[in-house]
Design a protein around this motif. Structure first.
Motif, PDB file in Angstrom:
ATOM      1  N   PHE A 282      48.171  35.295 -91.563  1.00 42.23           N
ATOM      2  CA  PHE A 282      49.198  34.885 -92.517  1.00 42.23           C
ATOM      3  C   PHE A 282      50.587  35.282 -92.017  1.00 42.23           C
ATOM      4  O   PHE A 282      51.603  34.840 -92.559  1.00 42.23           O
ATOM      5  CB  PHE A 282      48.926  35.516 -93.882  1.00 42.23           C
ATOM      6  CG  PHE A 282      49.819  34.987 -94.986  1.00 42.23           C
ATOM      7  CD1 PHE A 282      49.572  33.754 -95.569  1.00 42.23           C
ATOM      8  CD2 PHE A 282      50.908  35.717 -95.435  1.00 42.23           C
ATOM      9  CE1 PHE A 282      50.395  33.260 -96.569  1.00 42.23           C
ATOM     10  CE2 PHE A 282      51.746  35.237 -96.431  1.00 42.23           C
ATOM     11  CZ  PHE A 282      51.485  34.007 -97.008  1.00 42.23           C
ATOM     12  N   SER A 283      50.633  36.074 -90.963  1.00 45.00           N
ATOM     13  CA  SER A 283      51.919  36.499 -90.388  1.00 45.00           C
ATOM     14  C   SER A 283      52.813  35.316 -90.037  1.00 45.00           C
ATOM     15  O   SER A 283      54.043  35.449 -89.994  1.00 45.00           O
ATOM     16  CB  SER A 283      51.683  37.351 -89.137  1.00 45.00           C
ATOM     17  OG  SER A 283      51.028  36.584 -88.121  1.00 45.00           O
ATOM     18  N   LEU A 284      52.230  34.149 -89.782  1.00 41.23           N
ATOM     19  CA  LEU A 284      53.023  32.960 -89.441  1.00 41.23           C
ATOM     20  C   LEU A 284      54.098  32.672 -90.473  1.00 41.23           C
ATOM     21  O   LEU A 284      55.183  32.191 -90.132  1.00 41.23           O
ATOM     22  CB  LEU A 284      52.113  31.733 -89.329  1.00 41.23           C
ATOM     23  CG  LEU A 284      51.076  31.673 -88.217  1.00 41.23           C
ATOM     24  CD1 LEU A 284      50.339  30.346 -88.292  1.00 41.23           C
ATOM     25  CD2 LEU A 284      51.733  31.852 -86.860  1.00 41.23           C
ATOM     26  N   TRP A 285      53.812  32.958 -91.735  1.00 38.13           N
ATOM     27  CA  TRP A 285      54.712  32.597 -92.839  1.00 38.13           C
ATOM     28  C   TRP A 285      55.525  33.808 -93.317  1.00 38.13           C
ATOM     29  O   TRP A 285      56.003  33.820 -94.446  1.00 38.13           O
ATOM     30  CB  TRP A 285      53.896  32.015 -93.988  1.00 38.13           C
ATOM     31  CG  TRP A 285      53.222  30.723 -93.627  1.00 38.13           C
ATOM     32  CD1 TRP A 285      53.764  29.472 -93.685  1.00 38.13           C
ATOM     33  CD2 TRP A 285      51.888  30.544 -93.123  1.00 38.13           C
ATOM     34  NE1 TRP A 285      52.858  28.525 -93.267  1.00 38.13           N
ATOM     35  CE2 TRP A 285      51.689  29.160 -92.915  1.00 38.13           C
ATOM     36  CE3 TRP A 285      50.830  31.419 -92.846  1.00 38.13           C
ATOM     37  CZ2 TRP A 285      50.489  28.639 -92.441  1.00 38.13           C
ATOM     38  CZ3 TRP A 285      49.634  30.903 -92.369  1.00 38.13           C
ATOM     39  CH2 TRP A 285      49.469  29.525 -92.167  1.00 38.13           C
ATOM     40  N   CYS A 286      55.692  34.805 -92.431  1.00 41.89           N
ATOM     41  CA  CYS A 286      56.288  36.078 -92.862  1.00 41.89           C
ATOM     42  C   CYS A 286      57.645  36.407 -92.238  1.00 41.89           C
ATOM     43  O   CYS A 286      58.147  37.521 -92.439  1.00 41.89           O
ATOM     44  CB  CYS A 286      55.310  37.230 -92.600  1.00 41.89           C
ATOM     45  SG  CYS A 286      53.843  37.168 -93.646  1.00 41.89           S
ATOM     46  N   GLY A 287      58.241  35.504 -91.491  1.00 41.31           N
ATOM     47  CA  GLY A 287      59.569  35.799 -90.954  1.00 41.31           C
ATOM     48  C   GLY A 287      59.838  35.120 -89.634  1.00 41.31           C
ATOM     49  O   GLY A 287      59.129  34.195 -89.217  1.00 41.31           O
TER      50      GLY A 287
ATOM     51  N   ARG B 105      53.510  35.242 -84.139  1.00 41.69           N
ATOM     52  CA  ARG B 105      52.198  34.805 -83.666  1.00 41.69           C
ATOM     53  C   ARG B 105      51.982  35.374 -82.274  1.00 41.69           C
ATOM     54  O   ARG B 105      52.943  35.769 -81.590  1.00 41.69           O
ATOM     55  CB  ARG B 105      52.119  33.281 -83.627  1.00 41.69           C
ATOM     56  CG  ARG B 105      53.073  32.633 -82.628  1.00 41.69           C
ATOM     57  CD  ARG B 105      52.983  31.108 -82.632  1.00 41.69           C
ATOM     58  NE  ARG B 105      53.698  30.529 -81.483  1.00 41.69           N
ATOM     59  CZ  ARG B 105      54.990  30.220 -81.485  1.00 41.69           C
ATOM     60  NH1 ARG B 105      55.722  30.410 -82.575  1.00 41.69           N
ATOM     61  NH2 ARG B 105      55.539  29.701 -80.400  1.00 41.69           N
ATOM     62  N   PRO B 106      50.726  35.431 -81.796  1.00 45.47           N
ATOM     63  CA  PRO B 106      50.471  35.920 -80.435  1.00 45.47           C
ATOM     64  C   PRO B 106      51.146  35.047 -79.382  1.00 45.47           C
ATOM     65  O   PRO B 106      51.388  33.855 -79.595  1.00 45.47           O
ATOM     66  CB  PRO B 106      48.944  35.843 -80.327  1.00 45.47           C
ATOM     67  CG  PRO B 106      48.450  35.865 -81.737  1.00 45.47           C
ATOM     68  CD  PRO B 106      49.494  35.143 -82.541  1.00 45.47           C
ATOM     69  N   ASP B 107      51.431  35.627 -78.240  1.00 46.34           N
ATOM     70  CA  ASP B 107      52.115  34.911 -77.165  1.00 46.34           C
ATOM     71  C   ASP B 107      51.311  33.726 -76.641  1.00 46.34           C
ATOM     72  O   ASP B 107      51.884  32.751 -76.137  1.00 46.34           O
ATOM     73  CB  ASP B 107      52.425  35.864 -76.003  1.00 46.34           C
ATOM     74  CG  ASP B 107      53.467  36.910 -76.375  1.00 46.34           C
ATOM     75  OD1 ASP B 107      54.224  36.675 -77.337  1.00 46.34           O
ATOM     76  OD2 ASP B 107      53.508  37.967 -75.710  1.00 46.34           O
ATOM     77  N   ASP B 108      49.990  33.811 -76.753  1.00 47.87           N
ATOM     78  CA  ASP B 108      49.157  32.730 -76.212  1.00 47.87           C
ATOM     79  C   ASP B 108      48.897  31.607 -77.224  1.00 47.87           C
ATOM     80  O   ASP B 108      48.125  30.684 -76.949  1.00 47.87           O
ATOM     81  CB  ASP B 108      47.827  33.277 -75.695  1.00 47.87           C
ATOM     82  CG  ASP B 108      47.000  33.958 -76.780  1.00 47.87           C
ATOM     83  OD1 ASP B 108      47.537  34.195 -77.891  1.00 47.87           O
ATOM     84  OD2 ASP B 108      45.820  34.266 -76.529  1.00 47.87           O
ATOM     85  N   VAL B 109      49.542  31.674 -78.384  1.00 47.64           N
ATOM     86  CA  VAL B 109      49.417  30.615 -79.387  1.00 47.64           C
ATOM     87  C   VAL B 109      50.727  29.832 -79.428  1.00 47.64           C
ATOM     88  O   VAL B 109      51.795  30.404 -79.641  1.00 47.64           O
ATOM     89  CB  VAL B 109      49.111  31.192 -80.786  1.00 47.64           C
ATOM     90  CG1 VAL B 109      49.092  30.082 -81.832  1.00 47.64           C
ATOM     91  CG2 VAL B 109      47.774  31.927 -80.779  1.00 47.64           C
ATOM     92  N   SER B 110      50.656  28.533 -79.228  1.00 46.90           N
ATOM     93  CA  SER B 110      51.858  27.703 -79.208  1.00 46.90           C
ATOM     94  C   SER B 110      52.334  27.428 -80.630  1.00 46.90           C
ATOM     95  O   SER B 110      51.590  27.599 -81.604  1.00 46.90           O
ATOM     96  CB  SER B 110      51.574  26.369 -78.517  1.00 46.90           C
ATOM     97  OG  SER B 110      50.660  25.591 -79.296  1.00 46.90           O
ATOM     98  N   LEU B 111      53.580  26.972 -80.730  1.00 44.74           N
ATOM     99  CA  LEU B 111      54.109  26.603 -82.034  1.00 44.74           C
ATOM    100  C   LEU B 111      53.269  25.491 -82.653  1.00 44.74           C
ATOM    101  O   LEU B 111      52.914  25.551 -83.839  1.00 44.74           O
ATOM    102  CB  LEU B 111      55.564  26.148 -81.898  1.00 44.74           C
ATOM    103  CG  LEU B 111      56.218  25.594 -83.175  1.00 44.74           C
ATOM    104  CD1 LEU B 111      56.235  26.644 -84.278  1.00 44.74           C
ATOM    105  CD2 LEU B 111      57.636  25.101 -82.876  1.00 44.74           C
ATOM    106  N   GLU B 112      52.926  24.491 -81.852  1.00 46.03           N
ATOM    107  CA  GLU B 112      52.129  23.367 -82.360  1.00 46.03           C
ATOM    108  C   GLU B 112      50.729  23.807 -82.777  1.00 46.03           C
ATOM    109  O   GLU B 112      50.128  23.224 -83.683  1.00 46.03           O
ATOM    110  CB  GLU B 112      52.024  22.280 -81.289  1.00 46.03           C
ATOM    111  CG  GLU B 112      53.338  21.609 -80.925  1.00 46.03           C
ATOM    112  CD  GLU B 112      54.252  22.492 -80.077  1.00 46.03           C
ATOM    113  OE1 GLU B 112      55.469  22.210 -80.046  1.00 46.03           O
ATOM    114  OE2 GLU B 112      53.749  23.460 -79.457  1.00 46.03           O
TER     115      GLU B 112
END
Length: 328
Positions: free
Chosen positions: A241-246, A159-166
């Motif tokens: 959808f990259s969040l669910w890719c690794g 995910r992008p650096d400016d997007v938190s895990l939450e």
């Protein structure tokens, strides 16, 4: 090509054990080529028919790179045909095998680690090597090399650096993107999928390190459903959808563990990349609509099997562009 007595002994011990159980399909030491395909999704009628047309490959091996189906019944169908056609078959799980779905009565089955173990048990019914088995040395064409099927899942770090895990999943939902995993892939007994991912990464990191120590002169062929590197995830129409890719935790594994080839699926976008002299292969078949053009050209699973070993020669130039393999 030189023989590896240690490797032969390892597989020979497995064969002797297998022979004691006549219900398990026999497995031979392949002497030919190693192929791979992923995301065959035999729950779809067109894919099921296509898989039934898999042709015999005596002397060859096959790696099934996850998402063979959504249920134990579909896994058995996939493994049955694969082991009829190839001397040795490997499998690593994808997200679809891990789904917990209701049965005809509406009752849901096991979840999380128990569901994974159920899948491993099905693989062993067919003598299919999986991440819980000892890594085996390939001595066929392009070898020797250690075949290492692994299972890492994902942790939302692509995910992008400016997007938190939450904020990651809400960020994806902003573009109407959300994986079915959020509803069907449960992490039990771990508190979250990212926690399960961390445990899996540590587990297979240790196993890969042990393989390197045991076979210090041999390269590895690492097979994992999810790509090991974020820069291999190019999703033009659903980028979030990259969040669910690794996970970024595996970014350097191809260097750390002397990988000759790294195989993955999941993206349903066939491609070949070269990083640091290592070949990365995305080997998905995909849903029927995603290989429709191939079918219209008379190309089925036999034509879309990807040759892993011996495979193409290492490029002589350092910078090699991505090879988008739409038709195979």
């Amino acid at each position: 090509m030189a023989s590896n007595p240690q490797a032969s002994q390892l597989l020979g011990q497995r064969e002797a054990s297998d022979a004691s159980n006549s219900s398990i399909p026999p497995r031979k030491m392949p002497t030919g080529k190693l192929y791979s395909i992923g995301d065959i999704h035999v729950g779809f009628a067109d894919n099921k028919v296509a898989w039934s047309r898999l042709t015999p490959h005596p002397g060859d091996g096959l790696i099934l790179c996850g998402d063979v189906g959504d249920s134990a019944e579909q896994m058995r169908l996939a493994f049955s045909r694969a082991t009829e056609c190839f001397d040795t078959v490997w499998w690593c799980p994808g997200n679809h095998e891990l789904y917990t779905l209701p049965d005809k009565s509406g009752t849901t089955g096991v979840r999380g680690e128990q569901k994974y173990q159920e899948c491993v048990d099905v693989a062993r019914e067919y003598n299919v090597l999986n991440p819980e088995d000892d890594f085996v040395v390939w001595e066929g064409e392009g070898g020797p090399a250690v075949i290492a099927p692994i299972f890492t899942l994902y942790d939302y770090s692509f995910r992008p650096d400016d997007v938190s895990l939450e904020g990651a999943v809400p960020w994806a939902r902003e573009k109407d993107t959300e994986a079915t995993d959020e509803f069907l892939l449960h992490p039990d007994p771990h508190p979250s999928r990212q926690d399960w991912c961390k445990v899996l990464v540590q587990k297979f990191e240790t196993k890969l390190e042990a393989a390197r120590a045991r076979f210090p002169l041999l390269p590895l062929v690492i097979a994992n459903h999810w790509p090991l590197r974020e820069d291999l995830v190019t999703l033009k129409f659903i980028p979030r959808f990259s969040l669910w890719c690794g996970t970024k935790l595996t970014d350097d594994w191809h260097r750390r563990f002397n990988a000759k080839v790294v195989i993955s699926g999941h993206l349903h976008i066939r491609r070949t990349d070269w990083k640091d002299g290592c070949r990365f292969e995305e080997v998905s078949l995909g849903y029927p609509r995603q290989w429709k053009k191939c079918a219209e050209m008379g190309l089925g699973v036999n034509e879309l099997l990807r040759e892993i070993l011996p495979g193409p020669e290492i490029p002589k130039t350092e910078e090699v562009p991505t090879q988008w393999r739409v038709y195979g």
